[in-house]
Each structure stands twice: as C-alpha cells, then as structure tokens.
Design a protein around this motif. Sequence first.
Motif, PDB file in Angstrom:
ATOM      1  N   LEU A 250     108.952 -30.076 -31.292  1.00  0.00           N
ATOM      2  CA  LEU A 250     109.853 -30.750 -32.225  1.00  0.00           C
ATOM      3  C   LEU A 250     109.997 -29.937 -33.503  1.00  0.00           C
ATOM      4  N   LYS A 251     108.890 -29.438 -33.999  1.00  0.00           N
ATOM      5  CA  LYS A 251     108.921 -28.627 -35.221  1.00  0.00           C
ATOM      6  C   LYS A 251     109.734 -27.351 -35.002  1.00  0.00           C
ATOM      7  N   ARG A 252     109.523 -26.711 -33.854  1.00  0.00           N
ATOM      8  CA  ARG A 252     110.226 -25.458 -33.561  1.00  0.00           C
ATOM      9  C   ARG A 252     111.739 -25.642 -33.559  1.00  0.00           C
ATOM     10  N   TYR A 253     112.187 -26.784 -33.054  1.00  0.00           N
ATOM     11  CA  TYR A 253     113.621 -27.042 -32.980  1.00  0.00           C
ATOM     12  C   TYR A 253     114.156 -27.791 -34.198  1.00  0.00           C
ATOM     13  N   GLY A 254     113.309 -28.023 -35.198  1.00  0.00           N
ATOM     14  CA  GLY A 254     113.753 -28.683 -36.417  1.00  0.00           C
ATOM     15  C   GLY A 254     114.053 -30.160 -36.236  1.00  0.00           C
ATOM     16  N   ILE A 255     113.355 -30.793 -35.316  1.00  0.00           N
ATOM     17  CA  ILE A 255     113.566 -32.205 -35.026  1.00  0.00           C
ATOM     18  C   ILE A 255     112.547 -33.031 -35.814  1.00  0.00           C
TER      19      ILE A 255
ATOM     20  N   PRO B  96     115.015 -29.871 -23.608  1.00  0.00           N
ATOM     21  CA  PRO B  96     115.367 -29.962 -22.183  1.00  0.00           C
ATOM     22  C   PRO B  96     114.719 -28.904 -21.291  1.00  0.00           C
ATOM     23  N   ASP B  97     114.271 -27.813 -21.858  1.00  0.00           N
ATOM     24  CA  ASP B  97     113.653 -26.763 -21.044  1.00  0.00           C
ATOM     25  C   ASP B  97     112.151 -26.949 -20.882  1.00  0.00           C
ATOM     26  N   ALA B  98     111.581 -27.925 -21.567  1.00  0.00           N
ATOM     27  CA  ALA B  98     110.127 -28.133 -21.531  1.00  0.00           C
ATOM     28  C   ALA B  98     109.730 -29.039 -20.369  1.00  0.00           C
ATOM     29  N   ASP B  99     108.554 -28.779 -19.852  1.00  0.00           N
ATOM     30  CA  ASP B  99     107.979 -29.583 -18.791  1.00  0.00           C
ATOM     31  C   ASP B  99     107.252 -30.788 -19.413  1.00  0.00           C
ATOM     32  N   LEU B 100     107.388 -31.958 -18.801  1.00  0.00           N
ATOM     33  CA  LEU B 100     106.726 -33.149 -19.347  1.00  0.00           C
ATOM     34  C   LEU B 100     105.213 -32.986 -19.410  1.00  0.00           C
TER      35      LEU B 100
ATOM     36  N   ARG C 239      97.813 -42.990 -30.895  1.00  0.00           N
ATOM     37  CA  ARG C 239      97.161 -44.215 -31.370  1.00  0.00           C
ATOM     38  C   ARG C 239      97.629 -45.408 -30.539  1.00  0.00           C
ATOM     39  N   ILE C 240      98.889 -45.312 -30.047  1.00  0.00           N
ATOM     40  CA  ILE C 240      99.424 -46.284 -29.096  1.00  0.00           C
ATOM     41  C   ILE C 240     100.102 -45.502 -27.984  1.00  0.00           C
ATOM     42  N   PRO C 241     100.184 -46.080 -26.794  1.00  0.00           N
ATOM     43  CA  PRO C 241     100.718 -45.324 -25.647  1.00  0.00           C
ATOM     44  C   PRO C 241     102.214 -45.017 -25.753  1.00  0.00           C
ATOM     45  N   MET C 242     102.573 -43.861 -25.232  1.00  0.00           N
ATOM     46  CA  MET C 242     103.967 -43.486 -25.078  1.00  0.00           C
ATOM     47  C   MET C 242     104.313 -43.677 -23.609  1.00  0.00           C
ATOM     48  N   THR C 243     105.447 -44.314 -23.342  1.00  0.00           N
ATOM     49  CA  THR C 243     105.837 -44.526 -21.954  1.00  0.00           C
ATOM     50  C   THR C 243     106.456 -43.258 -21.371  1.00  0.00           C
ATOM     51  N   VAL C 244     106.497 -43.196 -20.072  1.00  0.00           N
ATOM     52  CA  VAL C 244     107.133 -42.064 -19.398  1.00  0.00           C
ATOM     53  C   VAL C 244     108.614 -42.020 -19.750  1.00  0.00           C
ATOM     54  N   ASP C 245     109.253 -43.176 -19.794  1.00  0.00           N
ATOM     55  CA  ASP C 245     110.681 -43.220 -20.147  1.00  0.00           C
ATOM     56  C   ASP C 245     110.926 -42.686 -21.553  1.00  0.00           C
ATOM     57  N   GLU C 246     110.056 -43.029 -22.492  1.00  0.00           N
ATOM     58  CA  GLU C 246     110.191 -42.512 -23.858  1.00  0.00           C
ATOM     59  C   GLU C 246     110.028 -40.999 -23.871  1.00  0.00           C
ATOM     60  N   ALA C 247     109.034 -40.503 -23.167  1.00  0.00           N
ATOM     61  CA  ALA C 247     108.798 -39.060 -23.114  1.00  0.00           C
ATOM     62  C   ALA C 247     109.987 -38.333 -22.489  1.00  0.00           C
ATOM     63  N   LYS C 248     110.553 -38.913 -21.448  1.00  0.00           N
ATOM     64  CA  LYS C 248     111.718 -38.293 -20.801  1.00  0.00           C
ATOM     65  C   LYS C 248     112.930 -38.260 -21.732  1.00  0.00           C
ATOM     66  N   LYS C 249     113.131 -39.337 -22.485  1.00  0.00           N
ATOM     67  CA  LYS C 249     114.250 -39.362 -23.437  1.00  0.00           C
ATOM     68  C   LYS C 249     114.092 -38.261 -24.483  1.00  0.00           C
ATOM     69  N   ILE C 250     112.881 -38.114 -24.994  1.00  0.00           N
ATOM     70  CA  ILE C 250     112.614 -37.077 -26.002  1.00  0.00           C
ATOM     71  C   ILE C 250     112.870 -35.701 -25.406  1.00  0.00           C
ATOM     72  N   ARG C 251     112.318 -35.467 -24.236  1.00  0.00           N
ATOM     73  CA  ARG C 251     112.498 -34.173 -23.576  1.00  0.00           C
ATOM     74  C   ARG C 251     113.967 -33.891 -23.297  1.00  0.00           C
ATOM     75  N   ASP C 252     114.658 -34.858 -22.708  1.00  0.00           N
ATOM     76  CA  ASP C 252     116.053 -34.648 -22.322  1.00  0.00           C
ATOM     77  C   ASP C 252     116.952 -34.377 -23.526  1.00  0.00           C
ATOM     78  N   LYS C 253     116.689 -35.040 -24.643  1.00  0.00           N
ATOM     79  CA  LYS C 253     117.538 -34.886 -25.832  1.00  0.00           C
ATOM     80  C   LYS C 253     117.179 -33.656 -26.665  1.00  0.00           C
ATOM     81  N   PHE C 254     115.873 -33.417 -26.853  1.00  0.00           N
ATOM     82  CA  PHE C 254     115.456 -32.412 -27.829  1.00  0.00           C
ATOM     83  C   PHE C 254     114.800 -31.168 -27.248  1.00  0.00           C
TER      84      PHE C 254
END
Length: 68
Positions: free
Chosen positions: A10-15, A55-59, A38-53
């Motif tokens: 996120l930092k690298r891409y200025g997000i 996209p070339d990164a592996d989950l 501190r609290i769980p991140m869902t798979v759907d949340e992680a996928k949204k982050i990856r897909d939007k910001f």
Amino acid sequence: MAYQNLKAELKRYGISYSMVADLLGMSLNNFSLKANERIPMTVDEAKKIRDKFCPDADLDYLLASDGD
C-alpha cells in the motif's frame, strides 16, 4: 502482529488507509485494526484490496503475518 507485506505494498503504491477503508466501507480505525491483526480480515476484504490496489500481488504474500 501485522500484515507487513500488505502495508508495504500500500505504501509503495501511495495508497492510504483511508482509501482502503472507503473501499471496504468501514472506518479508518477499523481498517487499521485489521491491518495490524487486532481483528480478523476476511478473505473477501483481502481480495477487494488486492484487486483494487495491488492486482499483481498474491494473496498469500499480502496476508503473510509477521508473527509478532
């Protein structure tokens, strides 16, 4: 514990955490808690982050925990 790879990408891409929180429809504080495991991140949340910001990164890479 924290998702250091996710934070680095996120930092690298200025997000900002605010941009991610907006994408996920949650408060900045809530996303910060998730990014720091501190609290769980869902798979759907992680996928949204990856897909939007990062996209070339592996989950598995993004969600690797630093184990602290």
